[in-house]
Design a protein around this motif. Structure first.
Motif, short mmCIF file in Angstrom:
data_model
loop_
_atom_site.label_atom_id
_atom_site.label_comp_id
_atom_site.label_asym_id
_atom_site.label_seq_id
_atom_site.Cartn_x
_atom_site.Cartn_y
_atom_site.Cartn_z
N GLY A 308 31.19 23.21 27.70
CA GLY A 308 30.42 22.05 28.11
C GLY A 308 30.23 21.93 29.60
O GLY A 308 29.32 21.26 30.06
N HIS A 309 31.09 22.54 30.39
CA HIS A 309 31.00 22.49 31.84
C HIS A 309 30.28 23.71 32.41
O HIS A 309 30.21 23.87 33.61
N LEU A 310 29.77 24.57 31.52
CA LEU A 310 29.16 25.83 31.96
C LEU A 310 27.64 25.69 31.91
O LEU A 310 27.04 25.64 30.84
N SER A 311 27.01 25.63 33.07
CA SER A 311 25.56 25.50 33.13
C SER A 311 24.91 26.82 32.73
O SER A 311 25.54 27.87 32.72
N ASP A 318 25.08 37.64 36.76
CA ASP A 318 25.24 37.53 38.21
C ASP A 318 25.77 36.16 38.64
O ASP A 318 25.53 35.70 39.75
N TRP A 319 26.53 35.50 37.75
CA TRP A 319 27.02 34.15 38.04
C TRP A 319 27.86 34.09 39.30
O TRP A 319 27.81 33.12 40.04
N ARG A 320 28.60 35.17 39.58
CA ARG A 320 29.49 35.16 40.75
C ARG A 320 28.65 35.13 42.03
O ARG A 320 28.99 34.43 43.00
N THR A 321 27.56 35.85 42.03
CA THR A 321 26.67 35.86 43.19
C THR A 321 26.03 34.50 43.38
O THR A 321 25.91 33.98 44.50
N VAL A 322 25.63 33.89 42.27
CA VAL A 322 25.04 32.56 42.33
C VAL A 322 26.04 31.56 42.92
O VAL A 322 25.69 30.72 43.75
N LEU A 323 27.29 31.67 42.52
CA LEU A 323 28.32 30.78 43.05
C LEU A 323 28.48 30.94 44.55
O LEU A 323 28.60 29.96 45.29
N ARG A 324 28.54 32.18 44.99
CA ARG A 324 28.76 32.43 46.43
C ARG A 324 27.64 31.81 47.26
O ARG A 324 27.87 31.32 48.35
N LYS A 325 26.45 31.84 46.72
CA LYS A 325 25.30 31.34 47.47
C LYS A 325 25.15 29.82 47.37
O LYS A 325 24.41 29.21 48.15
N PHE A 393 40.05 33.99 38.44
CA PHE A 393 40.26 32.84 37.55
C PHE A 393 39.75 31.55 38.21
O PHE A 393 39.23 30.65 37.53
N ILE A 394 39.86 31.46 39.53
CA ILE A 394 39.40 30.24 40.21
C ILE A 394 37.89 30.10 40.13
O ILE A 394 37.35 29.01 39.90
N LYS A 395 37.19 31.19 40.31
CA LYS A 395 35.72 31.13 40.24
C LYS A 395 35.23 30.81 38.83
O LYS A 395 34.18 30.20 38.65
N ASN A 396 36.00 31.23 37.83
CA ASN A 396 35.64 30.84 36.47
C ASN A 396 35.84 29.34 36.26
O ASN A 396 35.09 28.71 35.51
N ILE A 397 36.81 28.77 36.93
CA ILE A 397 36.98 27.31 36.88
C ILE A 397 35.79 26.65 37.58
O ILE A 397 35.23 25.66 37.08
N GLY A 400 32.91 26.45 35.43
CA GLY A 400 33.11 25.67 34.23
C GLY A 400 33.59 26.44 33.03
O GLY A 400 33.71 25.88 31.94
N ASN A 401 33.91 27.72 33.21
CA ASN A 401 34.40 28.53 32.09
C ASN A 401 35.93 28.55 32.13
O ASN A 401 36.56 29.51 32.55
N PHE A 402 36.52 27.46 31.69
CA PHE A 402 37.96 27.29 31.80
C PHE A 402 38.73 28.25 30.90
O PHE A 402 39.81 28.72 31.26
N LEU A 403 38.19 28.55 29.73
CA LEU A 403 38.88 29.45 28.81
C LEU A 403 38.93 30.87 29.37
O LEU A 403 39.92 31.58 29.19
N GLU A 404 37.88 31.28 30.04
CA GLU A 404 37.88 32.61 30.66
C GLU A 404 38.90 32.66 31.80
O GLU A 404 39.57 33.67 32.01
N ALA A 405 39.01 31.55 32.51
CA ALA A 405 40.01 31.47 33.58
C ALA A 405 41.41 31.66 33.01
O ALA A 405 42.24 32.40 33.57
#
Length: 792
Positions: A308-311, A318-325, A393-397, A400-405
């Motif tokens: 539910g917290h995962l847009s 490429d979610w990690r790249t999107v986060l960094r930016k 694990f922090i970037k997964n939090i 919003g992907n808490f289970l992956e974290a």
């Protein structure tokens, strides 16, 4: 298991029970004893072994009803089962051909002396047994004693059986008529004292077998300590047999009466323990009041959609790249570090089962995760003893992907929910955070670790780590503390068949007996342990490797590798005058009674004295746990520490919590001597006033005497000045190289001097943190796995 197969009543309050205990029956020796726990609410009580039958796999005990636990045991019938039997414990009797030996047994002490006199006779001695009791019915097992005695003399106080008189009369008759080389006395303490004095009068060596108050029976608590020959000895480790001439009998009589008033009270929890009686009501109030946010958050986590917290954009490759930016580094640094929600100090200081730290909400966790700069070369990972991939694990939090974290955490950590609560991240991973170089608080890695682990558990979607196909290789783990559990998890994931052997009746080691539930709830530990069971780890409680079974037994059963993670459970004392006074406890004993045995609960049998004015000696995390526990049991608590607060090794958070809860801090003071009242109970402490000198080997300024002293009134003292490795395992392995204070010496691969035996945690370090012990377990697992698989 532990089923009663035979019961016989010797007298109104004396019973003989034969119970199933095959491992102990095979390994016990004359002079050993066992610890018995009747049911899950019972205390752990030592009993001597009257007979053992290795073929039938049974032990015979003789029990006299004297208190709640013994009465409960005597009320059981054939077919009933005991919750736990642990042993064999203590040092076996030294058996040799002395010549003529008088074996004096009084009351149920006759049962205890039976296996010893049997062995002495078989060794070629002339055995003269003197048996005594107040009346005929209390002189037991006479026919058994006659089988291995050259002569049996019976004494009764009322003359109803044998000769009239006390046991020393019979012993002295023998001594006066013929040469006696040794006297052995077992029975009531007063009987042993006067038999010992009689032997000393005639210059005859004599031994006595002491049955003292115990909690664990393995040297972990120090409740059984006595002064023997001017030195403090642990009866469960150094005894139970000692030279009677060296026993401080007056001290023993006083210590045996420690819980006399509680045992005779119709309500053992009259004063102060009303806290425990009302605990359910108060904890309910906490959840409706101070802790309501935690309950609502947990409910929302369980009922909500796990993504539910995962847009949508955070679900792409490429979610990690999107986060960094999404945020510039300056924007991330500018975010204020999250503050952990906590129970109100005034409320929490009165409830010992509610966790102080409530936990982060998903929104708080995601905001804190944004502070992580996702460094290309994360130094925080280098600071983690178990090598958690922290940015991952922090970037997964953050996305919003808490289970992956949580899944990432479990790849390298067997106990993420535990570590997120009790590990000193400020000295490990967080101390290496790049934020600190920019004068910004470190990312709250520990809080986020806890959040991810808790979220997964409460979501109902717990994932298990990948497990390799079975390789058919069996490995043994000695001890179920952090080192052992970490090792077990890693080996199971590699496809090994893992068996964990635990001496206590609960799995978890120090996580269960040493850390209070207001800091680490048992249910959290139990879930982590259950996860290990689900990946194939086997657990066996009530098994002491080196006593119940040997290293050789394990090898014969096909175990190819052995990891020793038995911890540092032997409590240190200061060796100062008066330290063996009643109500001076080690922190191990105090916390074990409260945490493991639930002694503050009036529905359980384990006794505990509720101090009103308590001193806790020490400045580490264990000292903080002890003083905060005593506060919750209604005491006015003062922490006494020989250095200043700046040098305290305890976590800053624990110091903060202690102060908020009303603990008094008396730094730059150190006990010099304890004073006791006429009953032997501590009533005051004489403290040296200290000052700080130059730094010592620890890097902290050395405490030095000023020559001044103060005297502080108290009715209970908890000594938390460190622990040493328990010698049971190290001393049971022939040729094992030991270091300072009997630590096991290992190389960089965590291998000992003996092939196939690895070790880690406090048994190697002599006392360290949960996460360092887990790191040792992981390194040992990697090394052992590589070694064993290369031989396959």
């Amino acid at each position: 298991m532990n089923k009663i197969i035979h019961k016989q009543q010797f007298s109104e309050k004396v019973f003989c029970l034969e119970v199933e205990a095959p491992l102990i029956a095979r390994s016990c020796r004359p002079g050993n004893f066992i610890i018995v726990r009747v049911d899950k609410k019972s205390e752990r009580v030592p009993y001597t072994i009257a007979k053992s039958d290795p073929v039938k796999g049974t032990l015979t005990m003789v029990i006299q009803e004297v208190g709640r636990s013994s009465t409960k045991l005597c009320q059981l019938n054939v077919g009933d089962e005991l919750a736990d039997i642990v042993g064999p414990l203590g040092t076996p009797s030294h058996i040799e051909n002395y010549g003529t030996i008088v074996c004096a047994g009084g009351g149920i002490g006759i049962a205890a002396i039976l296996p010893i006199l049997t062995a002495l006779k078989q060794a070629g001695n002339r055995v003269i047994s003197v048996l005594a009791g107040r009346t005929k019915e209390l002189v037991i097992m006479v026919d058994d004693v006659k089988k291995y005695s050259d002569e049996v003399i019976i004494m009764t106080d009322d003359g109803s059986y044998g000769e009239k008189g006390v046991i020393t009369v019979g012993v002295e008759k023998v001594i006066q008529r013929e040469h006696v080389d040794k006297v052995l006395a077992i029975g009531p303490p007063i009987m042993m004292k006067f038999t010992s004095l009689l032997a000393k009068k005639y210059g005859i060596p004599n031994d006595v077998s002491l049955n003292t108050i115990m909690v664990d029976g393995t040297g972990m608590c120090g409740a059984c300590r006595l002064t023997i020959g001017g030195k403090t000895r642990f009866v469960c480790i150094d005894g139970p047999e000692f030279n009677g001439d060296l026993v401080d009998w007056d001290e023993m009589f006083k210590r045996m009466g420690t819980f006399k008033e509680i045992e005779t009270s119709p309500n053992p929890s009259e004063e102060g323990e009303c806290l425990a009686e009302n605990k359910q009501e108060k904890e309910g109030q906490g959840k409706a009041g101070a802790g309501c946010n935690a309950e609502k958050d947990a409910t929302s986590r369980q009922e909500g959609n796990t993504t539910g917290h995962l847009s949508e954009e955070m679900q792409g490759d490429d979610w990690r790249t999107v986060l960094r930016k999404a945020l510039k580094p300056k924007e991330r640094i500018a975010i204020e570090r999250v503050k952990m929600p906590e129970l109100d100090p005034e409320y929490r200081a009165k409830t010992r089962l509610e966790e102080v730290n409530i936990g982060l909400t998903p929104e708080m966790a995601m905001q804190e995760a944004k502070r992580c700069l996702d460094c290309p070369k994360p130094s925080c990972v280098e600071g983690c003893p178990v090598n958690i991939q922290i940015p991952d694990f922090i970037k997964n939090i953050e996305r919003g992907n808490f289970l992956e974290a949580a899944k990432i955490l479990k790849e390298t950590s067997a106990l993420p929910a535990v570590c997120g609560r009790v590990c000193p991240q400020e000295k490990q991973c967080e101390s290496r955070c790049v934020h600190l170089k920019m004068n910004s608080p470190a990312v709250a890695i520990g809080y986020l670790e806890r959040f991810a682990a808790d979220y997964e558990r409460e979501s109902g979607h717990m994932a298990l780590p990948d497990v390799a196909p079975s390789n058919g290789i069996k490995v043994a783990v000695i001890g179920s503390g952090p080192a052992g559990l970490s090792f077990a998890g890693d080996m199971a994931k590699r496809g090994f068949e893992v068996y964990v052997f635990e001496a206590l009746h609960e799995i978890g080691g120090v996580l269960k007996y040493g850390i209070p539930e207001f800091r680490l709830p048992n249910k959290i530990v139990d879930v982590e342990i259950d996860n290990l069971r689900r990946i194939g780890v086997h657990f066996q409680t009530d098994t002491i490797v080196g006593k119940t079974i040997s290293i050789e037994d394990l090898k014969e059963k096909g175990f190819k590798g052995i990891f020793v993670g038995s911890g540092a459970g032997l409590p240190n004392f200061m060796g100062i005058p008066g330290e063996n006074a009643i109500n001076i406890l080690s922190s191990n004993e105090y916390l074990t009674r409260v945490n493991l045995m639930d002694a503050a609960n009036p529905e359980t049998d384990t006794p505990i004295i509720m101090g009103k004015k308590v001193l806790v000696i020490g400045g580490g995390n264990t000292a903080m746990d002890s003083c905060r526990t005593a506060k919750r049991l209604g005491a006015d608590v003062t922490l006494v520490y020989r250095r200043s607060e700046a040098e305290m090794p305890a976590r800053l958070e624990e110091v903060k919590h202690a102060k908020e809860e009303g603990i008094n801090f008396l730094t730059l003071h150190n006990p010099q001597e304890y004073k006791a009242d006429e009953k032997g109970r501590v009533c005051a402490a004489v403290l040296d006033v200290m000052k700080l000198g130059e730094p010592d080997a620890s890097g902290r300024r050395r405490p030095e005497l000023t020559g001044e002293t103060i005297t502080v009134d108290c009715d209970q003292v908890i000594v938390a000045v460190g622990v040493s490795p328990n010698p049971l395992v190290p001393k049971s392995v022939k040729g094992l190289e030991l270091g300072r204070k009997d630590t096991i010496v290992v190389n960089e691969q965590m291998q000992s001097s003996q092939p196939g035996i690895f070790a880690g945690g406090d048994i190697v370090r002599g006392g360290a943190t949960v996460i360092l012990a887990m790191g040792d377990g992981r390194r040992a697992a990697e090394s052992m796995a590589n070694q064993l698989l290369s031989k396959k």
